[in-house]
Design an enzyme around this catalytic site. Sequence first.
Site, PDB file in Angstrom:
ATOM      1  N   GLY A 190       2.787   5.841   4.324  1.00 54.91           N
ATOM      2  CA  GLY A 190       2.082   6.560   5.381  1.00 54.91           C
ATOM      3  C   GLY A 190       0.724   6.024   5.742  1.00 54.91           C
ATOM      4  O   GLY A 190      -0.059   6.694   6.415  1.00 54.91           O
ATOM      5  N   GLY A 206       0.820  -1.206   0.000  1.00 48.11           N
ATOM      6  CA  GLY A 206       0.000   0.000   0.000  1.00 48.11           C
ATOM      7  C   GLY A 206       0.847   1.246   0.000  1.00 48.11           C
ATOM      8  O   GLY A 206       2.058   1.183   0.228  1.00 48.11           O
ATOM      9  N   HIS A 260     -12.877  28.994 -11.337  1.00 55.08           N
ATOM     10  CA  HIS A 260     -12.965  27.609 -10.849  1.00 55.08           C
ATOM     11  C   HIS A 260     -14.156  27.455  -9.914  1.00 55.08           C
ATOM     12  O   HIS A 260     -14.928  26.504  -9.994  1.00 55.08           O
ATOM     13  CB  HIS A 260     -11.724  27.235 -10.031  1.00 55.08           C
ATOM     14  CG  HIS A 260     -10.493  26.969 -10.837  1.00 55.08           C
ATOM     15  ND1 HIS A 260     -10.458  26.076 -11.866  1.00 55.08           N
ATOM     16  CD2 HIS A 260      -9.229  27.458 -10.716  1.00 55.08           C
ATOM     17  CE1 HIS A 260      -9.218  26.025 -12.358  1.00 55.08           C
ATOM     18  NE2 HIS A 260      -8.464  26.866 -11.682  1.00 55.08           N
ATOM     19  N   HIS A 268      -9.183  34.218 -11.812  1.00 55.18           N
ATOM     20  CA  HIS A 268      -8.960  32.826 -12.177  1.00 55.18           C
ATOM     21  C   HIS A 268      -9.635  31.882 -11.168  1.00 55.18           C
ATOM     22  O   HIS A 268     -10.386  30.983 -11.542  1.00 55.18           O
ATOM     23  CB  HIS A 268      -7.447  32.588 -12.237  1.00 55.18           C
ATOM     24  CG  HIS A 268      -7.039  31.198 -12.579  1.00 55.18           C
ATOM     25  ND1 HIS A 268      -6.484  30.863 -13.785  1.00 55.18           N
ATOM     26  CD2 HIS A 268      -7.079  30.043 -11.869  1.00 55.18           C
ATOM     27  CE1 HIS A 268      -6.215  29.566 -13.809  1.00 55.18           C
ATOM     28  NE2 HIS A 268      -6.566  29.047 -12.643  1.00 55.18           N
ATOM     29  N   GLU A 269      -9.394  32.122  -9.905  1.00 52.97           N
ATOM     30  CA  GLU A 269      -9.941  31.236  -8.872  1.00 52.97           C
ATOM     31  C   GLU A 269     -11.462  31.329  -8.806  1.00 52.97           C
ATOM     32  O   GLU A 269     -12.144  30.328  -8.576  1.00 52.97           O
ATOM     33  CB  GLU A 269      -9.335  31.542  -7.499  1.00 52.97           C
ATOM     34  CG  GLU A 269      -7.822  31.377  -7.409  1.00 52.97           C
ATOM     35  CD  GLU A 269      -7.332  30.021  -7.899  1.00 52.97           C
ATOM     36  OE1 GLU A 269      -8.106  29.043  -7.865  1.00 52.97           O
ATOM     37  OE2 GLU A 269      -6.166  29.944  -8.342  1.00 52.97           O
ATOM     38  N   ASP A 310      -3.840  23.179 -14.342  1.00 56.29           N
ATOM     39  CA  ASP A 310      -5.237  22.876 -14.681  1.00 56.29           C
ATOM     40  C   ASP A 310      -5.304  22.053 -15.956  1.00 56.29           C
ATOM     41  O   ASP A 310      -6.098  21.132 -16.069  1.00 56.29           O
ATOM     42  CB  ASP A 310      -6.030  24.170 -14.906  1.00 56.29           C
ATOM     43  CG  ASP A 310      -6.088  25.018 -13.649  1.00 56.29           C
ATOM     44  OD1 ASP A 310      -5.916  24.450 -12.563  1.00 56.29           O
ATOM     45  OD2 ASP A 310      -6.292  26.237 -13.781  1.00 56.29           O
ATOM     46  N   GLY A 347       0.246   3.233   7.479  1.00 53.73           N
ATOM     47  CA  GLY A 347       0.284   2.529   8.759  1.00 53.73           C
ATOM     48  C   GLY A 347       0.851   1.119   8.687  1.00 53.73           C
ATOM     49  O   GLY A 347       0.596   0.313   9.578  1.00 53.73           O
ATOM     50  N   LYS A 348       1.639   0.832   7.671  1.00 55.75           N
ATOM     51  CA  LYS A 348       2.192  -0.528   7.545  1.00 55.75           C
ATOM     52  C   LYS A 348       3.177  -0.820   8.681  1.00 55.75           C
ATOM     53  O   LYS A 348       3.127  -1.889   9.285  1.00 55.75           O
ATOM     54  CB  LYS A 348       2.886  -0.689   6.185  1.00 55.75           C
ATOM     55  CG  LYS A 348       1.910  -0.548   5.016  1.00 55.75           C
ATOM     56  CD  LYS A 348       2.571  -0.805   3.690  1.00 55.75           C
ATOM     57  CE  LYS A 348       3.541   0.285   3.277  1.00 55.75           C
ATOM     58  NZ  LYS A 348       2.898   1.618   3.152  1.00 55.75           N
TER      59      LYS A 348
HETATM   60  P1  ADP Z   1       3.864   3.280   6.411  1.00 55.62           P
HETATM   61  O1  ADP Z   1       4.749   2.283   7.090  1.00 55.62           O
HETATM   62  O2  ADP Z   1       2.666   2.667   5.775  1.00 55.62           O
HETATM   63  O3  ADP Z   1       4.580   4.189   5.477  1.00 55.62           O
HETATM   64  P2  ADP Z   1       3.689   4.308   9.049  1.00 55.62           P
HETATM   65  O4  ADP Z   1       3.141   3.167   9.802  1.00 55.62           O
HETATM   66  O5  ADP Z   1       5.164   4.502   9.116  1.00 55.62           O
HETATM   67  O6  ADP Z   1       3.249   4.210   7.537  1.00 55.62           O
HETATM   68  O7  ADP Z   1       2.931   5.624   9.503  1.00 55.62           O
HETATM   69  C1  ADP Z   1       3.607   6.826   9.802  1.00 55.62           C
HETATM   70  C2  ADP Z   1       2.868   7.610  10.869  1.00 55.62           C
HETATM   71  O8  ADP Z   1       1.597   8.028  10.378  1.00 55.62           O
HETATM   72  C3  ADP Z   1       2.541   6.786  12.083  1.00 55.62           C
HETATM   73  O9  ADP Z   1       3.574   6.850  13.007  1.00 55.62           O
HETATM   74  C4  ADP Z   1       1.268   7.413  12.603  1.00 55.62           C
HETATM   75  O10 ADP Z   1       1.533   8.543  13.378  1.00 55.62           O
HETATM   76  C5  ADP Z   1       0.582   7.880  11.346  1.00 55.62           C
HETATM   77  N1  ADP Z   1      -0.375   6.884  10.838  1.00 55.62           N
HETATM   78  C6  ADP Z   1      -0.323   6.263   9.630  1.00 55.62           C
HETATM   79  N2  ADP Z   1      -1.368   5.447   9.461  1.00 55.62           N
HETATM   80  C7  ADP Z   1      -2.112   5.519  10.574  1.00 55.62           C
HETATM   81  C8  ADP Z   1      -3.317   4.899  11.007  1.00 55.62           C
HETATM   82  N3  ADP Z   1      -3.968   4.029  10.227  1.00 55.62           N
HETATM   83  N4  ADP Z   1      -3.802   5.203  12.237  1.00 55.62           N
HETATM   84  C9  ADP Z   1      -3.145   6.081  13.021  1.00 55.62           C
HETATM   85  N5  ADP Z   1      -2.010   6.703  12.673  1.00 55.62           N
HETATM   86  C10 ADP Z   1      -1.478   6.447  11.464  1.00 55.62           C
HETATM   87 ZN    ZN Z   2      -6.500  27.070 -11.959  1.00 50.43          ZN
END
Ligand code: ADP
Ligand code: ZN
Length: 513
Positions: A106, A103, A333, A329-330, A404, A108-109
């Site tokens: 960021g 996935g 939109h 412009h904005e 755009d 949550g892996k």
């Molecule tokens: P990944 O490993 O998928 O890149 P991370 O587990 O390292 O993501 O997530 C980084 C930070 O983002 C975590 O330390 C947390 O603070 C926040 N975060 C990411 N996903 C979640 C989630 N599902 N719930 C709560 N916090 C999350």
């Molecule tokens: Zn624009």
Amino acid sequence: MIKEWVIGIGVAVLLFLAFLGANVLPLFFLAALAVGFWVMMERRTAVPAVSRDAPVKHQVSFDQIGGQDHAKRELMEALDFLRYRDRIKSLGIRPLKGILLTGPPGTGKTLMAKAAATYTDSVFLSAAGSEFVEMYVGVGAQRVRDIFRRARAMAKKENKDSAIVFIDEIDVVGGRRGQFSHQEYDQTLNQLLTEMDGMSTTTTPLVLVIAATNRPDILDSALLRPGRFDRQIRVDLPDKDGRLHILKIQTEGKPLAADVDMEHIARETYGFSGAQLEALVNEAAIIALRQDKKEITQEMFRDAVDKVLMGEKTGRRPTEEELQRVAVHEIGHAIVSELMRPGTVSHITIAPRGNALGFVRQIPESDRYLYTVEQLKQQINVALGGCLAEELHYGNRSTGAQNDFVQASSLAGTMVKCGLSRLGIVDEEHLQESVLDTEVRYILSEQEKETRELLRPYKDDIANFANFVVEQESIDGAVFRDWLEKTVQPAVKERVAAIPMLPPHTGEVGLNA
Ligand code: ADP
Ligand code: ZN
Ligand code: MG
């Protein structure tokens, strides 16, 4: 080898000096000290270089992970073989050796892997794929061996039955051999496979490997064979409820003002990852600190969303003339957006941020995964609204609409590839570049005409409102809707059906770009 030689020669020299009648005692002490120091240094450098495998002190639980209900459930199910080993054994089930979390970044892996360790009461060791990549051949493989050895040793020392080895960015070493990799990576990957194949599934401590990647498509198929990473769990961007859950987790214990509407923030943050939501909450708190306030307000959250989406406010100061043009412009939109789908403009801003001089933020009505041809066309209209408002007001356009056009073209391309254009059903692979190009251009010119007609009735009003926007710098969606309601043309209103929107429109590149 060298050590023995040096010590040998040293002793010989000392003996020779003593034979000559010199006082060798101080020299002898010095030599002993040097040897002791040398041995110590060697011990130290022999410690493996894998850096992030210290035991995790504070434990992460599945409760601290927002959204991801599906992934969490699947992972917990997979982990039950570690928790109920006897039952697994009595049924003759082949225990799991590897789980692959896939996935975007960021989501949550890493958190999931840590929570898995807590859930199964295992020791946790982690390393990233890039840490196995070294200049020297063989170091990567050595590090792989090391981490598995250390996992077992640590589990024994802490009296635990199992260990979880987390390998982040596995695609760095696990890319298809000979294709996305070079020899050093291949050796590392081979070592990982050897370790996993050699892992006993009956003795204690059991080792489970959890790996993470956002590129499962490039992984060597050997990794995905049974007995290796035979469980894949998708960790996707959170949906609205997931975002709400994550926001609640991230704001826990923080002082929120009474006006904070988490539902609304969750709705506005379509496409945000967990890490971005975490950053958003943090930014909002920083804004509160800067303003010397004790509580975080809804407006601070709104600014924080802008910051995470568009970047920091820049010190760039456009000229009065440019500001006026950005405003026009904005507004373009925003008008199209409101006409297409009333109530979707969150706010209009002409304060430069990131590399945008201004932007309109849309509130997506709900998370969507499918779009009809009408919705795609409407979103193209919104994207074209900016430059067409400029054209209407000034009689010319500027460089500010580059972004755009990229967006509009990509939407038109999607239409063609999904069989929603005049070409009918097409095979994307065999679609000629020039044919695609012609069709995209046709779609854009049709939508351009439509959008121009939508905006024409507002020609004179745009100028007045632009002055107001320049004055205020930032206009709330509600204020804009009030104005539009007063100037709105009944004929236009009738032509517009209420159809949901695409993800938020993001801002413009600089007018002077
Ligand atoms: P990944 O490993 O998928 O890149 P991370 O587990 O390292 O993501 O997530 C980084 C930070 O983002 C975590 O330390 C947390 O603070 C926040 N975060 C990411 N996903 C979640 C989630 N599902 N719930 C709560 N916090 C999350
Ligand atoms: Zn624009
Ligand atoms: Mg991570």
